[in-house]
Write an enzyme that holds these catalytic residues in place. Structure first.
Site, PDB file in Angstrom:
ATOM      1  CE  LYS A  46      20.221  -4.551  56.694  1.00  0.00           C
ATOM      2  NZ  LYS A  46      19.994  -3.302  57.602  1.00  0.00           N
TER       3      LYS A  46
ATOM      4  CB  SER B  97      11.578  -3.436  55.955  1.00  0.00           C
ATOM      5  OG  SER B  97      12.828  -3.178  56.793  1.00  0.00           O
TER       6      SER B  97
ATOM      7  CD  GLU C 299      16.659  -4.057  71.295  1.00  0.00           C
ATOM      8  OE1 GLU C 299      16.492  -5.014  70.353  1.00  0.00           O
ATOM      9  OE2 GLU C 299      16.347  -4.846  72.534  1.00  0.00           O
TER      10      GLU C 299
ATOM     11  N   GLY D 118      10.873  -1.883  70.397  1.00  0.00           N
ATOM     12  CA  GLY D 118      11.111  -3.433  70.132  1.00  0.00           C
ATOM     13  C   GLY D 118      12.441  -3.851  70.757  1.00  0.00           C
TER      14      GLY D 118
ATOM     15  CB  SER E 281      23.297   2.098  60.761  1.00  0.00           C
ATOM     16  OG  SER E 281      22.184   2.554  61.091  1.00  0.00           O
TER      17      SER E 281
HETATM   18  C1  LIG Z   1      19.528  -3.115  58.842  1.00  0.00           C
HETATM   19  C2  LIG Z   1      19.857  -1.881  59.556  1.00  0.00           C
HETATM   20  C3  LIG Z   1      20.023  -1.895  60.769  1.00  0.00           C
HETATM   21  C4  LIG Z   1      19.954  -3.071  61.769  1.00  0.00           C
HETATM   22  O1  LIG Z   1      21.097  -3.920  61.243  1.00  0.00           O
HETATM   23  P1  LIG Z   1      20.788  -5.464  61.917  1.00  0.00           P
HETATM   24  O2  LIG Z   1      22.169  -6.172  61.207  1.00  0.00           O
HETATM   25  O3  LIG Z   1      19.692  -6.139  61.359  1.00  0.00           O
HETATM   26  O4  LIG Z   1      20.873  -5.427  63.452  1.00  0.00           O
HETATM   27  C5  LIG Z   1      20.479  -0.439  61.445  1.00  0.00           C
HETATM   28  N1  LIG Z   1      20.307   0.512  61.047  1.00  0.00           N
HETATM   29  C6  LIG Z   1      20.292   0.543  59.490  1.00  0.00           C
HETATM   30  C7  LIG Z   1      20.110   1.912  58.717  1.00  0.00           C
HETATM   31  C8  LIG Z   1      19.979  -0.635  58.843  1.00  0.00           C
HETATM   32  O5  LIG Z   1      19.522  -0.484  57.425  1.00  0.00           O
END
Ligand SMILES: *Cc1c(COP(=O)(O)O)cnc(C)c1O
Length: 325
Positions: free
Chosen positions: A59, A84, A210, A214, A310
């Site tokens: 992010k 969140s 996903e 959800g 991620s």
């Molecule tokens: C925000 C986030 C996601 C999902 O990302 P989107 O861009 O909302 O699809 C996945 N993994 C982590 C660790 C995140 O912080």
């Protein structure tokens, strides 16, 4: 809601421009492989480790790219965001680096580590109740009252272009892939990754993943219009989004091959494997791509496979409880 996006969609050129802006600020995260995984899959698997990104998730890329484009008046007034967790930290850290004041609207029950980190980066945190209050309205009111610029967590051209830089780095490092698994919440990461994938590895099968509870993204992908759901109950707190975005959805619909889902139990298995065998601390949401790849490994034999890890922001007590449970 039908597919209507009057604005021109961002392109791979925007991902390239974002990469230039974040260079020297975001980490170029490592790509890791594991002999055990390769043997288990009968394939070559490359993990792009955004759990090792600054503030612990991809992010930071999108946040920094968006804030770097603020004009002088926007920088002076400041930024407001709702999240969140990881988007909050990304905005807070990027804002601090750029000298921009940040206000973050967070749910009262957000993970303690994420709240503390956001405040630690110098942001002002405003709390709301995620089951009774509308965070979008609260954020909008703050923006109007104080002249702040709102940066949403995924449905924003500069945010998704920034998120796409992780996939760009992966393809630049390992070359073309046969399949690529990317975590999916609101679709910023997936749509940005899609722009990079179609430019750098056009024949690669691209999957968004996903949580089962959800699966609004899967429903939207298959029906062709954005499906809204109630806040899903899942351990993947970074993917508790209720709908895809007006900008992310058309890109996903055009450039992604399919949307898959995994259960919370599969996420816990993947977390355990990544911690035990690869020494990687990965938050539940960060395991979505790997969990889905494991579930379809028989179809991946002999292939070159990318997995986007991620993020890694999970309280260690919570990690322990999930692994023990
Ligand atoms: C925000 C986030 C996601 C999902 O990302 P989107 O861009 O909302 O699809 C996945 N993994 C982590 C660790 C995140 O912080």
């Amino acid at each position: 809601m039908t597919l209507s996006c009057p604005l021109p969609l961002p392109t791979y050129d925007d991902v390239v421009a974002a990469a230039g802006r974040i260079a020297g600020h975001a980490h170029r995260t490592p790509v890791i492989s594991s002999r055990t995984v390769n043997e288990e899959f009968g394939a070559q698997v490359f993990f792009k480790c955004e759990n090792l990104q600054r503030m612990g998730a991809f992010k930071f890329r999108g946040a920094f790219n968006a804030l770097a484009r603020f004009d002088a008046a926007q920088r002076k007034a400041g930024v407001v965001a709702f999240s969140s967790g990881n988007h909050a930290q990304g905005i807070a850290l990027a804002a601090r680096e750029l000298g921009i004041p940040a206000t973050i609207v967070m749910p009262k029950d957000a993970p303690a580590a994420k709240v503390a980190a956001t405040q630690g980066y110098g942001a002002t945190v405003v709390f709301y109740d995620r089951y009774t209050q509308d965070r979008e309205q609260i954020t909008r009111e703050l923006a109007e009252r104080n002249g702040l610029t709102q940066i949403p967590p995924y449905d924003h051209a500069d945010v998704l272009a920034g998120q796409g830089t992780a996939a760009k780095e992966l393809f630049e490092e390992v070359g073309e892939l046969d399949a690529f698994f990317v975590c999916l919440g609101g679709g910023g990461l997936l749509s940005g990754s899609a722009l990079a994938t179609r430019a750098l590895s056009p024949r690669c099968k691209l999957y968004g993943v996903e949580p089962e509870a959800g699966n609004d993204g899967q429903q939207s992908f298959r029906t062709g219009s954005i499906v809204h759901i109630d806040t899903p109950k899942t351990i993947a707190d970074g993917a508790q989004t209720q709908h895809l975005g007006q900008i992310t959805f058309p890109i996903i619909r055009r450039d992604v091959d399919d949307i898959l889902t995994v259960s919370d139990a599969q996420l816990v298995d993947a977390m355990r494997f990544l911690a035990e065998r690869m020494k990687l601390v990965v938050e539940p949401t960060g395991c979505l791509g790997f969990a889905a790849a494991r579930a379809m490994r028989d179809q991946l034999k002999g292939q070159r496979v990318g997995v986007l890890i991620s993020g890694g922001n999970v309280d260690l007590a919570r990690l322990g409880a999930l692994l023990a449970g």
